[in-house]
Enzyme design. Sequence first.
Site, mmCIF file in Angstrom:
data_model
loop_
_atom_site.group_PDB
_atom_site.id
_atom_site.type_symbol
_atom_site.label_atom_id
_atom_site.label_comp_id
_atom_site.label_asym_id
_atom_site.label_seq_id
_atom_site.Cartn_x
_atom_site.Cartn_y
_atom_site.Cartn_z
ATOM 1 N N PRO A 1 0.792 -1.228 0.000
ATOM 2 C CA PRO A 1 0.000 0.000 0.000
ATOM 3 C C PRO A 1 0.824 1.278 0.000
ATOM 4 C CG PRO A 1 -0.123 -1.097 2.131
ATOM 5 C CD PRO A 1 0.527 -2.059 1.184
ATOM 6 N N ASN A 2 0.318 2.224 -0.756
ATOM 7 C CA ASN A 2 0.859 3.587 -0.879
ATOM 8 C C ASN A 2 2.128 3.672 -1.726
ATOM 9 O OD1 ASN A 2 -1.156 4.840 0.823
ATOM 10 N ND2 ASN A 2 -0.181 3.758 2.519
ATOM 11 N N ARG B 1 5.094 10.726 -2.700
ATOM 12 C CA ARG B 1 4.833 10.481 -1.300
ATOM 13 C C ARG B 1 6.096 10.729 -0.474
ATOM 14 N NH1 ARG B 1 4.766 4.419 1.174
ATOM 15 N NH2 ARG B 1 4.039 5.021 3.228
ATOM 16 N N TYR C 1 11.277 8.592 0.852
ATOM 17 C CA TYR C 1 11.186 7.555 -0.172
ATOM 18 C C TYR C 1 11.781 7.958 -1.525
ATOM 19 C CZ TYR C 1 7.945 5.653 3.297
ATOM 20 O OH TYR C 1 7.399 5.169 4.461
ATOM 21 N N ASN D 1 8.080 -5.643 -1.043
ATOM 22 C CA ASN D 1 7.961 -4.539 -0.091
ATOM 23 C C ASN D 1 6.500 -4.489 0.344
ATOM 24 O OD1 ASN D 1 7.808 -2.230 1.399
ATOM 25 N ND2 ASN D 1 8.957 -0.951 -0.025
ATOM 26 N N ALA E 1 3.273 -0.955 4.853
ATOM 27 C CA ALA E 1 2.741 -0.978 6.225
ATOM 28 C C ALA E 1 2.233 -2.366 6.628
ATOM 29 C CB ALA E 1 1.627 0.057 6.360
ATOM 30 N N GLU F 1 12.758 -9.382 1.420
ATOM 31 C CA GLU F 1 11.931 -8.227 1.778
ATOM 32 C C GLU F 1 12.757 -6.951 1.632
ATOM 33 O OE1 GLU F 1 9.187 -8.693 4.998
ATOM 34 O OE2 GLU F 1 9.689 -6.739 5.839
ATOM 35 N N HIS G 1 12.703 -2.663 2.197
ATOM 36 C CA HIS G 1 12.115 -1.394 2.638
ATOM 37 C C HIS G 1 13.019 -0.286 2.130
ATOM 38 C CE1 HIS G 1 9.154 -3.334 5.117
ATOM 39 N NE2 HIS G 1 10.106 -4.176 5.492
ATOM 40 N N ARG H 1 13.152 4.461 12.469
ATOM 41 C CA ARG H 1 11.880 5.172 12.489
ATOM 42 C C ARG H 1 11.045 4.767 13.710
ATOM 43 N NH1 ARG H 1 9.248 4.890 6.718
ATOM 44 N NH2 ARG H 1 7.943 6.478 7.711
HETATM 45 C C1 DQA Z 1 8.218 1.012 3.821
HETATM 46 C C2 DQA Z 1 8.307 1.215 5.338
HETATM 47 C C3 DQA Z 1 6.959 0.989 5.994
HETATM 48 O O1 DQA Z 1 7.055 1.175 7.403
HETATM 49 C C4 DQA Z 1 5.941 1.971 5.445
HETATM 50 O O2 DQA Z 1 4.674 1.714 5.999
HETATM 51 C C5 DQA Z 1 5.896 1.979 3.958
HETATM 52 C C6 DQA Z 1 7.131 1.865 3.194
HETATM 53 C C7 DQA Z 1 9.548 1.359 3.102
HETATM 54 O O3 DQA Z 1 9.679 0.956 1.954
HETATM 55 O O4 DQA Z 1 10.410 2.026 3.682
HETATM 56 O O5 DQA Z 1 4.839 2.198 3.370
HETATM 57 O O6 DQA Z 1 7.935 -0.358 3.561
#
Ligand code: DQA
Length: 142
Positions: free
Chosen positions: A10-11, A18, A23, A73, A76, A97, A99, A106
């Site tokens: 998501p997102n 964003r 990011y 990835n 959240a 995985e 990020h 964080r």
């Molecule tokens: C994320 C880190 C997560 O905590 C966050 O909710 C994201 C992006 C990252 O790529 O740094 O949406 O996965």
Amino acid sequence: MKRIAVLNGPNLDRLGKRQPELYGSETLADLENQLRDSFTETTFEFFQSNDEGDLVSKIANLAETGCDGIVFNPAAYSHTSIALRDALASAGIPTVEVHISNIHKRERFRHHSHTANESLGVIAGLGLKGYHYAVQHLLGLG
Ligand code: DQA
């Protein structure tokens, strides 16, 4: 030719717009083009969804159709989703995985990842390069 799936949660469809301080300014399309250009001998399947169930179904589908590795990835959902963890466990596909940000620098709620338990390894905080390193690792397996 190896088949690698790159799944984003998501997102991440808003990458580039964003919170660029966290990011970066490159988009998901930029990332996909970079991966295609860097690994020309690899068949990529790119998938992004804001929906947990869609991601679960996608992982199940990859298990059925066959896939050499997943770069994931879960965004959240990493921090909340037992369903995605179970999907990875059931698929048994080597997964790295990724990020983009360093989740350990964080908020506390980002420090734990359920999905990481079912992954070979985790790359965090190296920006979009993390996806490249993950693909490199998966291509070197087997
Ligand atoms: C994320 C880190 C997560 O905590 C966050 O909710 C994201 C992006 C990252 O790529 O740094 O949406 O996965």
